[in-house]
Design a protein around this motif. Structure first.
Motif, PDB file in Angstrom:
ATOM      1  N   ALA A  79       0.831  -1.205   0.000  1.00  0.00           N
ATOM      2  CA  ALA A  79       0.000   0.000   0.000  1.00  0.00           C
ATOM      3  C   ALA A  79       0.866   1.256   0.000  1.00  0.00           C
ATOM      4  N   GLN A  80       1.979   1.223   0.713  1.00  0.00           N
ATOM      5  CA  GLN A  80       2.860   2.385   0.770  1.00  0.00           C
ATOM      6  C   GLN A  80       3.550   2.618  -0.569  1.00  0.00           C
ATOM      7  N   VAL A  81       3.946   1.552  -1.233  1.00  0.00           N
ATOM      8  CA  VAL A  81       4.585   1.688  -2.551  1.00  0.00           C
ATOM      9  C   VAL A  81       3.622   2.352  -3.528  1.00  0.00           C
ATOM     10  N   LYS A  82       2.367   1.909  -3.522  1.00  0.00           N
ATOM     11  CA  LYS A  82       1.362   2.526  -4.403  1.00  0.00           C
ATOM     12  C   LYS A  82       1.199   4.009  -4.086  1.00  0.00           C
ATOM     13  N   ARG A  83       1.159   4.331  -2.824  1.00  0.00           N
ATOM     14  CA  ARG A  83       0.953   5.711  -2.388  1.00  0.00           C
ATOM     15  C   ARG A  83       2.129   6.597  -2.793  1.00  0.00           C
ATOM     16  N   LEU A  84       3.323   6.050  -2.791  1.00  0.00           N
ATOM     17  CA  LEU A  84       4.529   6.843  -3.090  1.00  0.00           C
ATOM     18  C   LEU A  84       4.816   6.963  -4.590  1.00  0.00           C
ATOM     19  N   ARG A  85       4.056   6.337  -5.430  1.00  0.00           N
ATOM     20  CA  ARG A  85       4.303   6.430  -6.884  1.00  0.00           C
ATOM     21  C   ARG A  85       3.979   7.796  -7.410  1.00  0.00           C
TER      22      ARG A  85
END
Length: 85
Positions: A79-85
Motif C-alpha cells: 500500500a505504501q509503494v502505491k501511495r509513493l508512486r
C-alpha cells in the motif's frame, strides 16, 4: 532483535530518527532472518519517508515485499509503494 526494536521505538519517540534508523539497520544486519526483520525494515522505510527520502523509503518498502512476502508488513508495504508512486 526484539530489544533492538524496542530501542528504536524509544529513539523515535524522543524524536531521534537518525538513531532509530541506525538501530534498525543494525538489527537487519545482525538478524536478517529474525521474526522482527520485516517489522524493522518496514519501520526503517517509514523513518526514511519522514526524513523526506521518498526514493529510499520506496526501495525499502519494495524490499519488505520481496524478502518477507508472507509477512503482515508486506501487505502494508504494498500500500505504501502505491501511495509513493
Amino acid at each position: 532483535a526484539e530489544a533492538q526494536l524496542d530501542l528504536a521505538d524509544c529513539f523515535a519517540a524522543l524524536g531521534q530518527s537518525g538513531q532509530a534508523a541506525w538501530v534498525l539497520r543494525q538489527l537487519l544486519q545482525r538478524y536478517p532472518r529474525s521474526a522482527q526483520a520485516a517489522q524493522a525494515m518496514f519501520r526503517l522505510a517509514g523513518i526514511e519517508e519522514q526524513l523526506g527520502r521518498r526514493d529510499a523509503a520506496r526501495r525499502l518498502y519494495a524490499q519488505v515485499i520481496e524478502l518477507y512476502p508472507r509477512s503482515r508488513e508486506a501487505a502494508l508495504a504494498a500500500a505504501q509503494v502505491k501511495r509513493l508512486r
